[in-house]
Motif scaffolding. Structure first.
Motif, PDB file in Angstrom:
ATOM      1  N   TYR A   1      37.391 -34.785   0.990  1.00  0.00           N
ATOM      2  CA  TYR A   1      38.905 -35.572   2.222  1.00  0.00           C
ATOM      3  C   TYR A   1      40.180 -35.438   2.423  1.00  0.00           C
ATOM      4  N   THR A   2      40.592 -35.045   2.922  1.00  0.00           N
ATOM      5  CA  THR A   2      42.234 -35.014   3.362  1.00  0.00           C
ATOM      6  C   THR A   2      42.702 -36.209   3.107  1.00  0.00           C
ATOM      7  N   ILE A   3      43.509 -36.310   2.242  1.00  0.00           N
ATOM      8  CA  ILE A   3      45.102 -37.560   1.970  1.00  0.00           C
ATOM      9  C   ILE A   3      44.765 -38.325   3.437  1.00  0.00           C
ATOM     10  N   ALA A   4      44.881 -38.026   4.806  1.00  0.00           N
ATOM     11  CA  ALA A   4      44.589 -39.075   6.635  1.00  0.00           C
ATOM     12  C   ALA A   4      43.116 -39.278   5.901  1.00  0.00           C
ATOM     13  N   GLU A   5      41.946 -38.426   5.478  1.00  0.00           N
ATOM     14  CA  GLU A   5      41.126 -39.282   5.477  1.00  0.00           C
ATOM     15  C   GLU A   5      40.404 -39.921   4.801  1.00  0.00           C
ATOM     16  N   ARG A   6      41.324 -39.673   3.354  1.00  0.00           N
ATOM     17  CA  ARG A   6      40.511 -40.291   2.628  1.00  0.00           C
ATOM     18  C   ARG A   6      41.722 -41.997   3.328  1.00  0.00           C
ATOM     19  N   THR A   7      43.210 -41.725   3.371  1.00  0.00           N
ATOM     20  CA  THR A   7      44.061 -42.989   3.856  1.00  0.00           C
ATOM     21  C   THR A   7      42.710 -43.526   5.101  1.00  0.00           C
ATOM     22  N   GLU A   8      41.881 -43.175   6.020  1.00  0.00           N
ATOM     23  CA  GLU A   8      41.691 -44.330   7.235  1.00  0.00           C
ATOM     24  C   GLU A   8      40.211 -44.759   6.116  1.00  0.00           C
ATOM     25  N   LEU A   9      39.867 -44.188   5.048  1.00  0.00           N
ATOM     26  CA  LEU A   9      38.276 -44.597   4.612  1.00  0.00           C
ATOM     27  C   LEU A   9      38.667 -46.277   4.025  1.00  0.00           C
ATOM     28  N   VAL A  10      40.015 -45.259   3.187  1.00  0.00           N
ATOM     29  CA  VAL A  10      40.264 -47.444   2.757  1.00  0.00           C
ATOM     30  C   VAL A  10      40.959 -48.008   3.772  1.00  0.00           C
ATOM     31  N   LEU A  11      41.350 -47.772   4.841  1.00  0.00           N
ATOM     32  CA  LEU A  11      41.462 -48.866   5.988  1.00  0.00           C
ATOM     33  C   LEU A  11      39.811 -49.188   6.710  1.00  0.00           C
ATOM     34  N   GLU A  12      39.085 -48.184   6.744  1.00  0.00           N
ATOM     35  CA  GLU A  12      37.772 -48.532   7.034  1.00  0.00           C
ATOM     36  C   GLU A  12      37.228 -49.580   5.660  1.00  0.00           C
ATOM     37  N   CYS A  13      37.408 -49.461   5.189  1.00  0.00           N
ATOM     38  CA  CYS A  13      36.933 -50.811   3.590  1.00  0.00           C
ATOM     39  C   CYS A  13      37.370 -52.033   3.997  1.00  0.00           C
ATOM     40  N   GLY A  14      38.915 -52.294   4.294  1.00  0.00           N
ATOM     41  CA  GLY A  14      39.026 -52.963   4.854  1.00  0.00           C
ATOM     42  C   GLY A  14      38.441 -53.882   6.581  1.00  0.00           C
ATOM     43  N   THR A  15      38.121 -53.011   7.069  1.00  0.00           N
ATOM     44  CA  THR A  15      36.696 -53.324   8.841  1.00  0.00           C
ATOM     45  C   THR A  15      36.253 -54.049   7.746  1.00  0.00           C
ATOM     46  N   VAL A  16      35.578 -53.377   7.055  1.00  0.00           N
ATOM     47  CA  VAL A  16      33.992 -53.422   6.793  1.00  0.00           C
ATOM     48  C   VAL A  16      34.451 -55.233   6.424  1.00  0.00           C
ATOM     49  N   GLY A  17      35.587 -54.847   5.890  1.00  0.00           N
ATOM     50  CA  GLY A  17      35.613 -56.763   4.889  1.00  0.00           C
ATOM     51  C   GLY A  17      36.159 -57.742   5.159  1.00  0.00           C
ATOM     52  N   ALA A  18      36.105 -57.606   6.509  1.00  0.00           N
ATOM     53  CA  ALA A  18      36.485 -58.258   7.528  1.00  0.00           C
ATOM     54  C   ALA A  18      34.965 -58.658   7.567  1.00  0.00           C
ATOM     55  N   LYS A  19      34.002 -57.626   8.105  1.00  0.00           N
ATOM     56  CA  LYS A  19      32.174 -58.369   7.950  1.00  0.00           C
ATOM     57  C   LYS A  19      31.610 -59.174   7.561  1.00  0.00           C
ATOM     58  N   VAL A  20      31.981 -58.828   5.538  1.00  0.00           N
ATOM     59  CA  VAL A  20      31.701 -58.804   4.330  1.00  0.00           C
ATOM     60  C   VAL A  20      32.009 -60.706   4.464  1.00  0.00           C
ATOM     61  N   LEU A  21      33.589 -60.398   4.827  1.00  0.00           N
ATOM     62  CA  LEU A  21      33.560 -62.640   4.356  1.00  0.00           C
ATOM     63  C   LEU A  21      33.491 -63.326   5.798  1.00  0.00           C
ATOM     64  N   ALA A  22      32.991 -62.496   7.259  1.00  0.00           N
ATOM     65  CA  ALA A  22      32.292 -63.061   8.142  1.00  0.00           C
ATOM     66  C   ALA A  22      30.964 -63.692   8.133  1.00  0.00           C
ATOM     67  N   LEU A  23      30.078 -62.633   7.345  1.00  0.00           N
ATOM     68  CA  LEU A  23      29.511 -62.239   7.077  1.00  0.00           C
ATOM     69  C   LEU A  23      28.353 -64.512   6.181  1.00  0.00           C
ATOM     70  N   LEU A  24      29.395 -63.765   4.559  1.00  0.00           N
ATOM     71  CA  LEU A  24      29.967 -64.553   3.062  1.00  0.00           C
ATOM     72  C   LEU A  24      29.980 -66.537   4.098  1.00  0.00           C
ATOM     73  N   ASP A  25      30.746 -66.452   5.140  1.00  0.00           N
ATOM     74  CA  ASP A  25      31.347 -67.196   6.111  1.00  0.00           C
ATOM     75  C   ASP A  25      30.666 -68.089   6.774  1.00  0.00           C
ATOM     76  N   GLU A  26      29.349 -66.932   7.115  1.00  0.00           N
ATOM     77  CA  GLU A  26      28.142 -67.711   7.671  1.00  0.00           C
ATOM     78  C   GLU A  26      27.534 -68.276   6.669  1.00  0.00           C
ATOM     79  N   ALA A  27      26.711 -67.499   5.871  1.00  0.00           N
ATOM     80  CA  ALA A  27      26.368 -68.090   4.704  1.00  0.00           C
ATOM     81  C   ALA A  27      26.059 -69.169   4.448  1.00  0.00           C
ATOM     82  N   ASN A  28      27.714 -69.152   4.262  1.00  0.00           N
ATOM     83  CA  ASN A  28      28.090 -70.444   3.711  1.00  0.00           C
ATOM     84  C   ASN A  28      27.503 -71.782   4.205  1.00  0.00           C
ATOM     85  N   LYS A  29      27.566 -71.166   6.038  1.00  0.00           N
ATOM     86  CA  LYS A  29      27.596 -72.451   6.625  1.00  0.00           C
ATOM     87  C   LYS A  29      25.651 -73.293   6.026  1.00  0.00           C
ATOM     88  N   HIS A  30      25.424 -72.862   5.547  1.00  0.00           N
ATOM     89  CA  HIS A  30      24.309 -73.421   4.767  1.00  0.00           C
ATOM     90  C   HIS A  30      23.980 -74.247   4.215  1.00  0.00           C
TER      91      HIS A  30
END
Ligand code: FS2
Ligand code: SF4
Length: 537
Positions: free
Chosen positions: A180-209
């Motif tokens: 990966y170039t450094i710029a691509e690795r930086t984007e991958l780290v940010l993508e981790c944050g984007t997917v992080g939002a999905k995980v947090l939303a998934l857990l939020d939904e799960a906890n509604k149990h």
């Protein structure tokens, strides 16, 4: 060993001769080995050519990947023997995939002896990545992935999964062996944050149990029966324990991040759930001996207990400590806690720590129900600003900063919090603004998601972008879940986040520069200066 994944890392640089957290050199090296093999497994899985003979059903493999990566997060698993087993499991999963022609050498690494693992001196650890920026970015990504696996595992036990999240976990792990170039690795780290939002939303939904949380005052005293103290974040474990202790004469108390359970309607039904005992993980050495009964760790943060109290420590899930009894999950997903209950019956009742009650449960539903009132208070200038003070607690004295910061806030500022950082200020009696508590605690660190939802909804109602809300961020971090939450905030476009008590040691000067220039990230300094910087005075 070389580990710099948490905020308490030695000298602010990295632990090299045993961890400040108590992790041994050998366990740290096994964790590196496990992470390395995980990357090999992920690479093989992702790069199979069409038509290759690959495992058809990877559900068990996915579950193991999540459990094992979570086990390498700070204060989760100190047990070398468990990592030996994990290593075998992962090698078997990896080797079930055909070798890929031209794959990087590391993909096929199979240690021949323990010697090879614990004396490899950087050969498989993060220091083996020579380029400073590449190492910095892969470290951030790996730490974010650990946090992601922690939250994903909580959602998973409540029946919520998402193949896209799993796919990103593999993608991130495999990137270690990819160019990966450094710029691509930086984007991958940010993508981790984007997917992080999905995980947090998934857990939020799960906890509604367990029902939507309600703003709730939680008692913190004790009763006269013996008790079991449940700590960590796994609500499903708490539920199973409450069911199994019914009518046994043993009470159940929550600790640390489990506090939020008291705000869920489903947990309010249990009359054997008595109170929250003690404060954050950082004070467990003082508080647990006074509890007198067994302590069940469902997740982090485990501090190695003194020899004499090890018999009272039980672990489950990804958690492990040599000498502590581990309660495994059965094939049907249930757990048998009878050994803990039997021990509790022989213990004395807890000693009252004489702590006042605390308020929790201010998740997005509970707070947004108050939105009309809050918006009116903003309009009337009775609420001037909100400050998000979510995150972790820690052991260092300098974390007094967060108590002093909360105390110094003007009375028209509201604190939005989540995570164990709140124990630094949730008993300060900061009062209310026309009935709205000045400390709104959404719950566990993952409930930082709630804070983002609240901010987004308030911004919508005021017809302004989130970054124009009267809202500041002063986040306290300690471990890798906080890294994921931080990356999530960046990915969601939140700017000018203040973070402390120290910046992550893995940040290279260039990566730090990117965070400062692109996102306005800033380290905290002194209470006085930071109040001004964050427009709070
Ligand atoms: Fe607190 Fe420890 Fe929540 Fe972190 S209990 S620092 O791992 O996860 O927060
Ligand atoms: Fe050191 Fe933190 Fe790693 Fe433990 S988790 S070895 S304290 S950097």
């Amino acid at each position: 060993m070389f580990c710099q994944q948490c905020e308490e890392t030695a000298r602010g640089l990295g632990c090299t001769a045993g961890g400040v957290c108590g992790k041994s050199n050998d366990t740290a090296c096994y964790q590196d080995a496990v992470n390395f093999i995980l990357s090999g497994l992920a690479y093989r899985k992702i790069h199979q050519p069409a038509g290759a003979k690959v495992p058809a059903d990877t559900a068990k493999q996915d579950k193991a990947v999540v459990e094992i990566l979570f086990a390498t997060l700070t204060n989760v698993n100190f047990d070398k023997e468990r990592f030996k087993e994990y290593l075998k499991t992962l090698i078997a999963y990896r080797d079930a995939y055909p070798i890929i022609s031209g794959e990087p050498e590391g993909c096929a690494w199979t240690p021949k002896s323990e010697e090879e693992i614990v004396h490899l001196e950087g050969g498989i650890g993060l220091l083996a990545i020579e380029d400073d920026n590449e190492r910095s970015l892969f470290s951030l990504l790996l730490f974010g992935l650990k946090g992601m696996c922690a939250y994903y595992s909580h959602a998973e036990v409540l029946g919520k999964t998402d193949p896209d999240i799993m796919a990103f976990i593999y993608k991130g792990l495999a990137s270690r062996f990819e160019v990966y170039t450094i710029a691509e690795r930086t984007e991958l780290v940010l993508e981790c944050g984007t997917v992080g939002a999905k995980v947090l939303a998934l857990l939020d939904e799960a906890n509604k149990h367990y029902g939507t949380t309600e703003i709730t005052k939680v008692p913190c005293g004790v009763k006269d029966k013996p008790g079991i103290l449940v700590t960590g974040h796994d609500l499903r474990d708490l539920e199973m324990l409450l069911e199994q202790t019914k009518g046994t004469g043993v009470d159940v108390y929550t600790h640390g991040e489990m506090l939020i359970a008291h705000a869920h309607p489903a947990f309010k039904q249990y009359d054997n759930l008595i109170a929250n005992y003690g404060t954050s993980w950082a004070n467990q050495k003082d508080e647990f001996p006074k509890f007198n009964g067994p302590v069940l760790f469902t997740t982090n943060c485990l501090v190695p207990p003194p020899e004499e109290s090890r018999g009272r420590i039980f672990t489950t899930g990804s958690v492990g400590f040599d000498g502590a009894v581990h309660i495994p999950e059965k094939a049907d997903g249930s757990k048998d806690f009878s050994e803990i209950i039997a021990l509790a019956k022989r213990c004395k009742a807890p000693i009252d720590l004489k702590l006042s009650e605390v308020t929790t449960g201010a998740g997005h539903d509970a707070v947004l129900a108050l939105a009309p009132k809050i918006l009116k208070l903003i309009e009337e200038k009775k609420i001037r600003r909100f400050v998000v003070m979510a995150g972790c607690d820690g052991r260092h004295k300098e974390r007094r900063y967060y108590t002093e910061f909360a105390q110094a806030l003007p009375k028209d500022v509201i604190i939005l919090t989540a995570g164990c950082a709140k124990y630094r200020y949730n008993r300060l009696n900061l009062g209310e603004i026309d009935g709205v508590p000045r400390v709104l605690d959404a719950g566990q660190c993952n409930d930082s998601y709630s804070l983002v939802v609240i901010a987004t909804e308030l911004a919508k109602a005021l017809k302004i972008p989130v970054n124009e809300l009267p809202l500041s961020f002063n986040i306290a971090w300690y471990e890798q879940k906080a890294i994921l939450v931080f990356l999530t905030l960046l990915a969601l476009g939140i700017r000018d986040i203040m973070i402390g008590p120290h910046l992550p040691a893995c940040l290279s000067p260039d990566v730090l520069n990117t965070l400062v220039e692109r996102f306005g990230v800033q380290p905290n300094t002194t209470v006085e200066a930071d109040l001004k910087t964050l427009h709070l005075v």
